[in-house]
Design an enzyme around this catalytic site. Structure first.
Site, PDB file in Angstrom:
ATOM      1  N   ASP A 144       0.121   5.364   0.578  1.00 12.52           N
ATOM      2  CA  ASP A 144      -0.982   6.203   1.050  1.00 12.52           C
ATOM      3  C   ASP A 144      -0.711   7.696   0.987  1.00 12.52           C
ATOM      4  O   ASP A 144       0.385   8.157   1.340  1.00 12.52           O
ATOM      5  CB  ASP A 144      -1.280   5.903   2.526  1.00 12.52           C
ATOM      6  CG  ASP A 144      -1.802   4.510   2.768  1.00 12.52           C
ATOM      7  OD1 ASP A 144      -2.423   3.946   1.853  1.00 12.52           O
ATOM      8  OD2 ASP A 144      -1.574   3.971   3.862  1.00 12.52           O
TER       9      ASP A 144
ATOM     10  N   GLU B 195      -3.031  10.315   3.039  1.00  7.68           N
ATOM     11  CA  GLU B 195      -4.171  10.353   3.949  1.00  7.68           C
ATOM     12  C   GLU B 195      -4.213  11.714   4.638  1.00  7.68           C
ATOM     13  O   GLU B 195      -3.194  12.202   5.121  1.00  7.68           O
ATOM     14  CB  GLU B 195      -4.044   9.263   5.018  1.00  7.68           C
ATOM     15  CG  GLU B 195      -4.039   7.849   4.465  1.00  7.68           C
ATOM     16  CD  GLU B 195      -3.767   6.809   5.545  1.00  7.68           C
ATOM     17  OE1 GLU B 195      -4.539   5.851   5.625  1.00  7.68           O
ATOM     18  OE2 GLU B 195      -2.771   6.962   6.291  1.00  7.68           O
TER      19      GLU B 195
ATOM     20  N   GLU C 184       0.847  -1.195   0.000  1.00  4.37           N
ATOM     21  CA  GLU C 184       0.000   0.000   0.000  1.00  4.37           C
ATOM     22  C   GLU C 184       0.880   1.241   0.000  1.00  4.37           C
ATOM     23  O   GLU C 184       1.935   1.274   0.639  1.00  4.37           O
ATOM     24  CB  GLU C 184      -0.910  -0.019   1.231  1.00  4.37           C
ATOM     25  CG  GLU C 184      -1.981   1.062   1.237  1.00  4.37           C
ATOM     26  CD  GLU C 184      -3.021   0.793   2.324  1.00  4.37           C
ATOM     27  OE1 GLU C 184      -3.503  -0.354   2.409  1.00  4.37           O
ATOM     28  OE2 GLU C 184      -3.330   1.722   3.082  1.00  4.37           O
TER      29      GLU C 184
END
Length: 292
Positions: A112, A114, A110
């Site tokens: 990210d 955010e 993953e």
């Protein structure tokens, strides 16, 4: 970083706090695409609306919402303009990220971007993170978080956020300024399997705001995330071997130019957390912090 580049940085680093020019604008190199051309709803369809290629997703006490790219990619440039909600947003995460969790549950990769919700008077935290082969699952949480408080108000206007993922590095951009470069120093700490592109808004009250001190308060619902100017270009998982990774710099082979490095150094003045510099963490599971 070699001596020549270091000397160049010393000579041309701006003497003021003015935002520097990166000298190259990756977002201008890729065309804007229609949301439905590249993405589909993943969950919370009643909390998602597309109008004139602008996407609105929202969270209330009933549900949040998420979207997912139709194809998986093995490299590429993935970006969107995003505008965040002002006011009380503690516990709420608005995100744009790459993942292969659905293909490799419990053992996924993953990358990210955010936005960690906040309380009035305090800035949003933009968190960048990289998980490799399940390092973000269950009890084996090994995050590679680098966090920033941005140099602008992300609720006042749309700003452009992007991830460039190549076989050699991952570069996070904000308004075409590189803020973080995560290099492939060791194969075991770099995501190499195909990933999809996602976005979502959801309740992460247990940790999102000051380590869970402030929770989502649904008296302030709905919590809204707005996206537009979607750009997505890269090698899909089924593309021929001749498909070459796109670049985020004037150098077709990738990396960053000297001017982009200068801009990144300036942006990192707004960094508020770096996992490699956290003396309280065990860095044995993150050997890239020490790799040359």
């Amino acid at each position: 970083m070699n001596l020549f580049l270091t000397l160049c940085l010393i000579l041309i680093v701006p003497l003021t706090n003015a935002q520097p020019s990166p000298g190259y604008w990756p977002s201008s190199k890729f065309k804007t695409i229609d949301f439905y051309q590249a993405y589909r709803n993943l969950w919370g369809p009643q909390h998602q609306k597309v109008e004139q290629n602008s996407l609105t997703i929202w969270l209330d006490r009933n549900s949040g919402s998420g979207f997912k790219s139709k194809s998986a990619y093995r490299s590429g440039y993935f970006g969107a303009a995003i505008k965040l909600q002002p006011g009380y947003t503690a516990g709420v995460i608005t995100s744009f990220y790459l993942s292969n969790n659905e293909a490799h549950p419990g053992n996924h990769d993953e990358v990210d971007i955010e936005f960690l919700g906040t309380t009035p008077g305090k800035p949003y935290t933009l968190q960048t993170n990289v998980y490799v082969r399940g390092s973000g699952d269950g009890q084996r949480l090994i995050g590679r978080e680098v966090q920033f408080n941005l140099w602008f108000d992300p609720t006042a206007n749309y700003h452009y956020y992007a991830i460039l993922w190549t076989p050699n590095d991952i570069i996070f951009f904000v308004d075409d300024i590189p803020i973080r470069r995560y290099q492939r120093k060791i194969d075991s700490t770099f995501p190499l399997r195909p990933m999809w592109v996602y976005g979502s808004i959801w309740d992460a009250s247990s940790w999102a705001t000051e380590d869970g001190k402030y929770k989502a308060d649904y008296n302030y619902q709905p919590f809204i995330g707005r996206y537009n100017n979607f750009k997505l270009s890269g090698c899909t998982e089924n593309a021929p071997a001749s498909c070459r990774p796109v670049s985020g710099s004037p150098n077709p082979s990738g990396g960053l130019s000297t001017q982009q490095y200068v801009a990144m150094q300036w942006a990192q003045k707004y960094m508020v957390y770096d996992y490699c510099r956290d003396s309280k963490r065990d860095h044995s599971p993150t050997p890239e912090c020490y790799a040359n």
